[in-house]
Design a protein around this motif. Structure first.
Motif, PDB file in Angstrom:
ATOM      1  N   MET A 101      19.048 -23.117  18.779  1.00  0.00           N
ATOM      2  CA  MET A 101      19.448 -23.698  17.497  1.00  0.00           C
ATOM      3  C   MET A 101      20.807 -23.166  17.080  1.00  0.00           C
ATOM      4  O   MET A 101      21.060 -21.962  17.137  1.00  0.00           O
ATOM      5  N   SER A 102      21.704 -24.041  16.731  1.00  0.00           N
ATOM      6  CA  SER A 102      23.064 -23.635  16.375  1.00  0.00           C
ATOM      7  C   SER A 102      23.097 -22.988  14.994  1.00  0.00           C
ATOM      8  O   SER A 102      22.288 -23.285  14.119  1.00  0.00           O
ATOM      9  N   ILE A 103      24.076 -22.090  14.810  1.00  0.00           N
ATOM     10  CA  ILE A 103      24.248 -21.384  13.544  1.00  0.00           C
ATOM     11  C   ILE A 103      25.462 -21.961  12.828  1.00  0.00           C
ATOM     12  O   ILE A 103      26.539 -22.074  13.424  1.00  0.00           O
ATOM     13  N   PRO A 104      25.333 -22.352  11.548  1.00  0.00           N
ATOM     14  CA  PRO A 104      26.494 -22.858  10.800  1.00  0.00           C
ATOM     15  C   PRO A 104      27.608 -21.809  10.757  1.00  0.00           C
ATOM     16  O   PRO A 104      27.335 -20.618  10.593  1.00  0.00           O
ATOM     17  N   ARG A 105      28.842 -22.246  10.876  1.00  0.00           N
ATOM     18  CA  ARG A 105      29.957 -21.297  10.903  1.00  0.00           C
ATOM     19  C   ARG A 105      30.046 -20.470   9.638  1.00  0.00           C
ATOM     20  O   ARG A 105      30.391 -19.286   9.661  1.00  0.00           O
ATOM     21  N   TRP A 106      29.731 -21.099   8.501  1.00  0.00           N
ATOM     22  CA  TRP A 106      29.857 -20.374   7.238  1.00  0.00           C
ATOM     23  C   TRP A 106      28.878 -19.207   7.132  1.00  0.00           C
ATOM     24  O   TRP A 106      29.103 -18.249   6.378  1.00  0.00           O
ATOM     25  N   ALA A 107      27.770 -19.263   7.907  1.00  0.00           N
ATOM     26  CA  ALA A 107      26.760 -18.206   7.822  1.00  0.00           C
ATOM     27  C   ALA A 107      27.295 -16.866   8.322  1.00  0.00           C
ATOM     28  O   ALA A 107      26.785 -15.807   7.937  1.00  0.00           O
ATOM     29  N   TRP A 108      28.337 -16.925   9.172  1.00  0.00           N
ATOM     30  CA  TRP A 108      28.880 -15.678   9.699  1.00  0.00           C
ATOM     31  C   TRP A 108      29.602 -14.855   8.639  1.00  0.00           C
ATOM     32  O   TRP A 108      29.712 -13.630   8.770  1.00  0.00           O
TER      33      TRP A 108
END
Length: 257
Positions: free
Chosen positions: A1-8
């Protein structure tokens, strides 16, 4: 499952918030003087008292917490919700309030303590008070984690053992406990870590007497202005023990899952 970039971004902030203070403690620690500081009388008294009381309180948590978790997990009815709430309250209760509750109950003039004093039993401001305070705050950590594990494991093995004629006690000892061993070990490790770090309830109910009730957290608090190097050295010990226990707990929890 991909992680949204903003979550980093919040991930990085959270990591920095948690890691930077620990790094600051490690940088400031007097590493060259660590053996000298940790062998001082105050350090040895605090270390010895903390380890001894934590071992006793953790054993008490294990003895009374494991059956409690079993009863809550296997019982039904409205009363279980009330009991579960009661068990969980110490986890969110301010430690000083927990200490005050123990003092007003078991202190010399407390609800039960006044009657115990008549027969010569004193609990408040003794080493026993340290054990009681640690047990009070650590017990929920074992009960909550173990109850969840019991519910997840289900009751198929227990029902099979009962069908074969095993008594409830034998089923618990030979079937339930081996299945839950990793969860029990994980919960016990967390309870030990909580007991080791206990401060507010201990200070309020047991006081701060060197060699009697002054545990490691209390000693660090008292030394933070008078002997910063010793306070930092003891803090490093607590940090190391906590890291080992939490790491062990996570590993055990992973093997259970």
């Amino acid at each position: 499952m991909s992680i949204p970039r903003w979550a980093w971004v919040p991930f990085g902030v959270a990591l920095a918030l948690l890691a930077v203070p620990i790094l600051g403690l490690l940088v400031r620690a007097p590493w060259t003087r660590l053996p000298e500081l940790l062998t001082s009388e105050r350090a040895l008294d605090a270390l010895g008292l903390s380890l001894a009381t934590c071992v006793v309180s953790t054993l008490l948590v294990l003895i009374i917490g494991t059956p409690t978790a079993l009863v809550l997990a296997r019982s039904t009815g409205r009363w279980t919700g009330w009991v579960r709430t009661l068990v969980t309250v110490p986890m969110v209760l301010p430690p000083v309030v927990a200490g005050l509750a123990l003092l007003t109950t078991l202190g010399r003039r407390g609800l039960l303590g006044q009657h115990l004093s008549v027969v010569g039993i004193e609990i408040g401001f003794t080493t026993a008070a340290v054990v009681v305070a640690q047990t009070f705050v650590a017990l929920p950590f074992l009960v909550v984690s173990l109850e969840g594990a019991i519910r997840t494991a289900g009751g198929d093995y227990e029902r099979a053992a009962a069908h074969l004629g095993a008594s409830p006690t034998r089923t618990f000892l030979t079937v339930t406990m081996p299945v839950l061993a990793p969860a029990v070990a994980s919960g016990t490790a967390l309870a030990f870590a909580r007991a080791l770090g206990e401060f507010g309830a201990t200070l309020t109910f047991a006081g701060s007497l060197q060699g009697v009730t002054r545990t490691l957290p209390l000693e660090i608090y008292l030394l933070r202005e008078t002997d910063t190097d010793l306070a930092l050295a003891l803090a490093v010990v607590l940090l190391a023990v906590a890291a080992v226990i939490v790491g062990l707990s996570q590993r055990l929890r992973g093997s259970h899952g």
